[in-house]
Motif scaffolding. Sequence first.
Motif, PDB file in Angstrom:
ATOM      1  N   VAL B  91       0.801  -1.121  -0.103  1.00  0.00           N
ATOM      2  CA  VAL B  91       0.006  -0.095  -0.125  1.00  0.00           C
ATOM      3  C   VAL B  91       0.725   1.290   0.185  1.00  0.00           C
ATOM      4  CG1 VAL B  91      -1.856   1.291   1.220  1.00  0.00           C
ATOM      5  CG2 VAL B  91      -1.985  -1.115   1.004  1.00  0.00           C
ATOM      6  N   HIS B  92       2.348   1.317   0.500  1.00  0.00           N
ATOM      7  CA  HIS B  92       2.822   2.413   0.728  1.00  0.00           C
ATOM      8  C   HIS B  92       3.180   2.950  -0.620  1.00  0.00           C
ATOM      9  CE1 HIS B  92       5.941  -0.455   1.236  1.00  0.00           C
ATOM     10  NE2 HIS B  92       6.882   0.800   0.439  1.00  0.00           N
ATOM     11  N   ARG B  93       3.506   2.116  -1.605  1.00  0.00           N
ATOM     12  CA  ARG B  93       3.645   2.471  -2.863  1.00  0.00           C
ATOM     13  C   ARG B  93       2.566   3.206  -3.656  1.00  0.00           C
ATOM     14  NH1 ARG B  93       8.069  -1.296  -4.030  1.00  0.00           N
ATOM     15  NH2 ARG B  93       9.883  -0.129  -3.824  1.00  0.00           N
ATOM     16  N   GLY B  94       1.427   2.884  -3.395  1.00  0.00           N
ATOM     17  CA  GLY B  94       0.316   3.499  -3.636  1.00  0.00           C
ATOM     18  C   GLY B  94      -0.093   3.823  -4.873  1.00  0.00           C
ATOM     19  N   ALA B  95       0.570   3.265  -5.971  1.00  0.00           N
ATOM     20  CA  ALA B  95      -0.133   3.405  -7.244  1.00  0.00           C
ATOM     21  C   ALA B  95       0.261   2.477  -8.325  1.00  0.00           C
ATOM     22  CB  ALA B  95       0.216   4.820  -7.989  1.00  0.00           C
ATOM     23  N   LEU B  96      -0.426   1.921  -9.281  1.00  0.00           N
ATOM     24  CA  LEU B  96       0.000   0.865 -10.190  1.00  0.00           C
ATOM     25  C   LEU B  96      -0.458   1.513 -11.524  1.00  0.00           C
ATOM     26  CD1 LEU B  96      -0.876  -2.687  -9.328  1.00  0.00           C
ATOM     27  CD2 LEU B  96       1.391  -1.901  -9.888  1.00  0.00           C
ATOM     28  N   ALA B  97       0.396   1.691 -12.652  1.00  0.00           N
ATOM     29  CA  ALA B  97      -0.332   1.942 -13.759  1.00  0.00           C
ATOM     30  C   ALA B  97      -0.142   0.836 -14.789  1.00  0.00           C
ATOM     31  CB  ALA B  97       0.561   3.129 -14.383  1.00  0.00           C
ATOM     32  N   SER B  98      -1.156   0.557 -15.830  1.00  0.00           N
ATOM     33  CA  SER B  98      -0.999  -0.304 -16.862  1.00  0.00           C
ATOM     34  C   SER B  98      -0.752   0.538 -18.053  1.00  0.00           C
ATOM     35  CB  SER B  98      -2.451  -0.900 -16.904  1.00  0.00           C
ATOM     36  OG  SER B  98      -2.527  -2.006 -18.110  1.00  0.00           O
ATOM     37  N   MET B  99       0.243   0.011 -18.655  1.00  0.00           N
ATOM     38  CA  MET B  99       0.942   0.852 -19.610  1.00  0.00           C
ATOM     39  C   MET B  99       1.011   0.193 -21.168  1.00  0.00           C
ATOM     40  SD  MET B  99       2.041   3.817 -17.893  1.00  0.00           S
ATOM     41  CE  MET B  99       2.879   4.370 -18.953  1.00  0.00           C
ATOM     42  N   ALA B 100       0.608   0.958 -22.009  1.00  0.00           N
ATOM     43  CA  ALA B 100       0.725  -0.046 -23.259  1.00  0.00           C
ATOM     44  C   ALA B 100       2.107  -0.109 -24.072  1.00  0.00           C
ATOM     45  CB  ALA B 100      -0.135   0.756 -24.369  1.00  0.00           C
ATOM     46  N   ARG B 101       2.557  -1.109 -24.436  1.00  0.00           N
ATOM     47  CA  ARG B 101       3.747  -1.406 -25.174  1.00  0.00           C
ATOM     48  C   ARG B 101       3.948  -0.693 -26.334  1.00  0.00           C
ATOM     49  NH1 ARG B 101       6.817  -6.263 -23.232  1.00  0.00           N
ATOM     50  NH2 ARG B 101       5.863  -7.008 -21.310  1.00  0.00           N
ATOM     51  N   VAL B 102       5.117  -0.215 -26.753  1.00  0.00           N
ATOM     52  CA  VAL B 102       5.509   0.275 -28.256  1.00  0.00           C
ATOM     53  C   VAL B 102       6.351  -0.511 -28.828  1.00  0.00           C
ATOM     54  CG1 VAL B 102       4.866   2.580 -27.153  1.00  0.00           C
ATOM     55  CG2 VAL B 102       7.064   1.957 -27.248  1.00  0.00           C
ATOM     56  N   PRO B 103       6.297  -0.636 -29.912  1.00  0.00           N
ATOM     57  CA  PRO B 103       7.211  -1.203 -30.692  1.00  0.00           C
ATOM     58  C   PRO B 103       8.534  -1.080 -30.392  1.00  0.00           C
ATOM     59  CG  PRO B 103       5.873  -0.415 -32.637  1.00  0.00           C
ATOM     60  CD  PRO B 103       5.518   0.261 -31.220  1.00  0.00           C
ATOM     61  N   LEU B 104       9.477  -2.035 -30.049  1.00  0.00           N
ATOM     62  CA  LEU B 104      10.952  -1.980 -29.714  1.00  0.00           C
ATOM     63  C   LEU B 104      11.910  -1.384 -31.061  1.00  0.00           C
ATOM     64  CD1 LEU B 104      12.178  -5.089 -27.964  1.00  0.00           C
ATOM     65  CD2 LEU B 104      11.494  -2.832 -26.874  1.00  0.00           C
ATOM     66  N   PRO B 105      12.681  -0.661 -30.895  1.00  0.00           N
ATOM     67  CA  PRO B 105      13.572  -0.154 -31.907  1.00  0.00           C
ATOM     68  C   PRO B 105      14.266  -1.452 -32.340  1.00  0.00           C
ATOM     69  CG  PRO B 105      14.495   0.417 -29.821  1.00  0.00           C
ATOM     70  CD  PRO B 105      13.258  -0.024 -29.563  1.00  0.00           C
ATOM     71  N   SER B 106      14.840  -1.068 -33.787  1.00  0.00           N
ATOM     72  CA  SER B 106      15.504  -2.333 -34.178  1.00  0.00           C
ATOM     73  C   SER B 106      16.864  -2.360 -33.773  1.00  0.00           C
ATOM     74  CB  SER B 106      15.775  -2.166 -35.899  1.00  0.00           C
ATOM     75  OG  SER B 106      16.488  -1.047 -36.028  1.00  0.00           O
ATOM     76  N   MET B 107      17.313  -3.356 -33.915  1.00  0.00           N
ATOM     77  CA  MET B 107      18.844  -3.625 -33.305  1.00  0.00           C
ATOM     78  C   MET B 107      19.968  -2.696 -34.124  1.00  0.00           C
ATOM     79  SD  MET B 107      20.555  -7.308 -32.885  1.00  0.00           S
ATOM     80  CE  MET B 107      22.165  -7.581 -33.756  1.00  0.00           C
ATOM     81  N   GLU B 108      19.677  -2.438 -35.268  1.00  0.00           N
ATOM     82  CA  GLU B 108      20.429  -1.576 -36.084  1.00  0.00           C
ATOM     83  C   GLU B 108      20.342  -0.113 -35.276  1.00  0.00           C
ATOM     84  OE1 GLU B 108      18.405  -3.474 -37.402  1.00  0.00           O
ATOM     85  OE2 GLU B 108      19.811  -4.796 -38.229  1.00  0.00           O
ATOM     86  N   SER B 109      19.265   0.353 -34.978  1.00  0.00           N
ATOM     87  CA  SER B 109      19.104   1.670 -34.538  1.00  0.00           C
ATOM     88  C   SER B 109      19.629   1.892 -33.058  1.00  0.00           C
ATOM     89  CB  SER B 109      17.611   2.214 -34.506  1.00  0.00           C
ATOM     90  OG  SER B 109      16.939   1.702 -33.399  1.00  0.00           O
ATOM     91  N   VAL B 110      19.694   0.769 -32.289  1.00  0.00           N
ATOM     92  CA  VAL B 110      20.419   1.056 -31.033  1.00  0.00           C
ATOM     93  C   VAL B 110      21.871   0.682 -31.189  1.00  0.00           C
ATOM     94  CG1 VAL B 110      20.690  -0.555 -28.901  1.00  0.00           C
ATOM     95  CG2 VAL B 110      18.409  -0.204 -29.732  1.00  0.00           C
ATOM     96  N   LEU B 111      22.206   0.043 -32.152  1.00  0.00           N
ATOM     97  CA  LEU B 111      23.652  -0.176 -32.579  1.00  0.00           C
ATOM     98  C   LEU B 111      24.305   1.123 -33.249  1.00  0.00           C
ATOM     99  CD1 LEU B 111      23.761  -3.784 -33.672  1.00  0.00           C
ATOM    100  CD2 LEU B 111      24.879  -2.816 -31.476  1.00  0.00           C
ATOM    101  N   ALA B 112      23.377   1.955 -33.846  1.00  0.00           N
ATOM    102  CA  ALA B 112      23.661   3.386 -34.509  1.00  0.00           C
ATOM    103  C   ALA B 112      24.454   4.325 -33.283  1.00  0.00           C
ATOM    104  CB  ALA B 112      22.659   3.861 -35.076  1.00  0.00           C
ATOM    105  N   GLY B 113      23.899   3.918 -32.081  1.00  0.00           N
ATOM    106  CA  GLY B 113      24.977   4.285 -31.021  1.00  0.00           C
ATOM    107  C   GLY B 113      24.435   5.650 -30.283  1.00  0.00           C
ATOM    108  N   GLY B 114      25.029   5.931 -29.181  1.00  0.00           N
ATOM    109  CA  GLY B 114      24.637   7.255 -28.653  1.00  0.00           C
ATOM    110  C   GLY B 114      26.118   7.917 -28.226  1.00  0.00           C
ATOM    111  N   SER B 115      26.281   8.388 -27.202  1.00  0.00           N
ATOM    112  CA  SER B 115      27.496   9.140 -26.989  1.00  0.00           C
ATOM    113  C   SER B 115      28.782   8.301 -26.635  1.00  0.00           C
ATOM    114  CB  SER B 115      27.445  10.366 -26.043  1.00  0.00           C
ATOM    115  OG  SER B 115      26.725   9.593 -24.880  1.00  0.00           O
ATOM    116  N   SER B 116      28.737   7.272 -25.986  1.00  0.00           N
ATOM    117  CA  SER B 116      29.716   6.574 -25.516  1.00  0.00           C
ATOM    118  C   SER B 116      30.148   5.470 -26.468  1.00  0.00           C
ATOM    119  CB  SER B 116      29.337   5.694 -23.884  1.00  0.00           C
ATOM    120  OG  SER B 116      28.244   4.574 -24.264  1.00  0.00           O
ATOM    121  N   GLY B 117      29.448   4.906 -27.460  1.00  0.00           N
ATOM    122  CA  GLY B 117      30.221   3.817 -28.073  1.00  0.00           C
ATOM    123  C   GLY B 117      30.044   2.468 -27.471  1.00  0.00           C
TER     124      GLY B 117
END
Lengths: 269, 269
Positions: B91-117
Amino acid sequence: MLEYVTDAADPRLADYTRLRDVELRKSLEASRGLFLAEGEKVIRRAIGAGYPIRSVLTTRRRLDPLADVLGDALVYVVSDEVMSGIAGFQVHRGALASMARVPLPSMESVLAGGSSGRVLVLEDLVDHGNVGAIFRCAAALGVDGIILSPRCADPLYRRAVKVSMGAVFSIPYARMDNWFTGLEQIREAGYQTLALTPDQSTTPIDTVKLAERVALLLGSEGDGLSSRWLEEADEPVCIPMSPAAMAAGVDSLNVVAAAAIACHGLMRT
Amino acid sequence: MLEYVTDAADPRLADYTRLRDVELRKSLEASRGLFLAEGEKVIRRAIGAGYPIRSVLTTRRRLDPLADVLGDALVYVVSDEVMSGIAGFQVHRGALASMARVPLPSMESVLAGGSSGRVLVLEDLVDHGNVGAIFRCAAALGVDGIILSPRCADPLYRRAVKVSMGAVFSIPYARMDNWFTGLEQIREAGYQTLALTPDQSTTPIDTVKLAERVALLLGSEGDGLSSRWLEEADEPVCIPMSPAAMAAGVDSLNVVAAAAIACHGLMRT
């Protein structure tokens, strides 16, 4: 010595059957000086570390793999049904041992040290799983010993034993008598005291100059170290975090991950 | 939009009331494409990451702190009694949300990378808590993204979300279509592939020469990486362990501690 027990309510199983009630469990452990080891591997390690066996609870099928270490210990043999009826127990682990506690070593003797000259000091970690996981890390990475603050969770509590995979038996630990004077004692034993903090303006643990003897102070995940210990320590140290994560305020390391990285940094030569 | 619900068995609460049965839960999540976020912080992070809200379940008292992010979402308001009657909920956490999933990004887009490589590749980790904890570490330390093998546990499963403290929403991840060809794709995207192993004869993660783009491969705690991946990787790497602990065969790092140390080693500049 084997005794066959057919009823989970049999008073001989009292060490095992009151597991459900955490509060009861705590007082039971304190007053009778016992703890529970679960599963063949962990029971072997507890026996190997010299803890006296009060009794073992197992099934016929799971008895054999342990037979070589049980000597003339009292063994209650029960059916699978009775076993699985006992609180929280997974039948596939197959054995529980009720072990007698032995007096803890003094803080002085743990600080007298081992081969690495590195100890951890845990301040008020109340989560048994975290304490167990930190013991496992410390043992794997070669830390000499662990000092617990007076209010730190008991490493021999069932969940801590389990999560540690029995590392709570292999690494020496002591409990500080006095939180106010504890750090002073550690420093008097020749230890440099490093306080781990999320504060990114402090020196990274990987680059801080390490003395021959180093005590790393770890606080709980929510509250961190007390301000008293932070101030009293020789130097605060941090684990460098992603600036983006810090800025978003959304991500931080859990205490076990932080302890793992910090221990690893501490063991560099 | 507020709807007051007085009965835990009300069909409107179906997203929440079937939590007890893990198997049912899994099929429910797959077929309806939902996941659950628990507690104010994690719900905020899920909404902030753009997941659509199906509904929120909370009590009158716990509604206000979330009001600013809920917009016109459907909110079921229940009594403390109904709330605590719903499976596993504190009870002390007090809230639950049911969220809809969204399509996952492709592996290629995750591998296209961010700042750390730097990316992690998780092979067949089946424990949701471990997956969540590794996501939390990776986000805190600044890893760009995570690639999951086809059989790796779902990061949006309730326990993974909770243990990650919502980091599963902040770090991009993708699932590999094909375990056989997955590593090849990662290497073709320009990544050096390092396989983490307990084998102490391999190069320590802290001293291995890192390319501009590095993918660290992590296997499960029991089985480690598959022999196929170990062989196919550019180089195996290890975390140096205590020789005494290794000799005793009793201590090893758990997968989260190992991941934390390895990620930290990976992020050195």
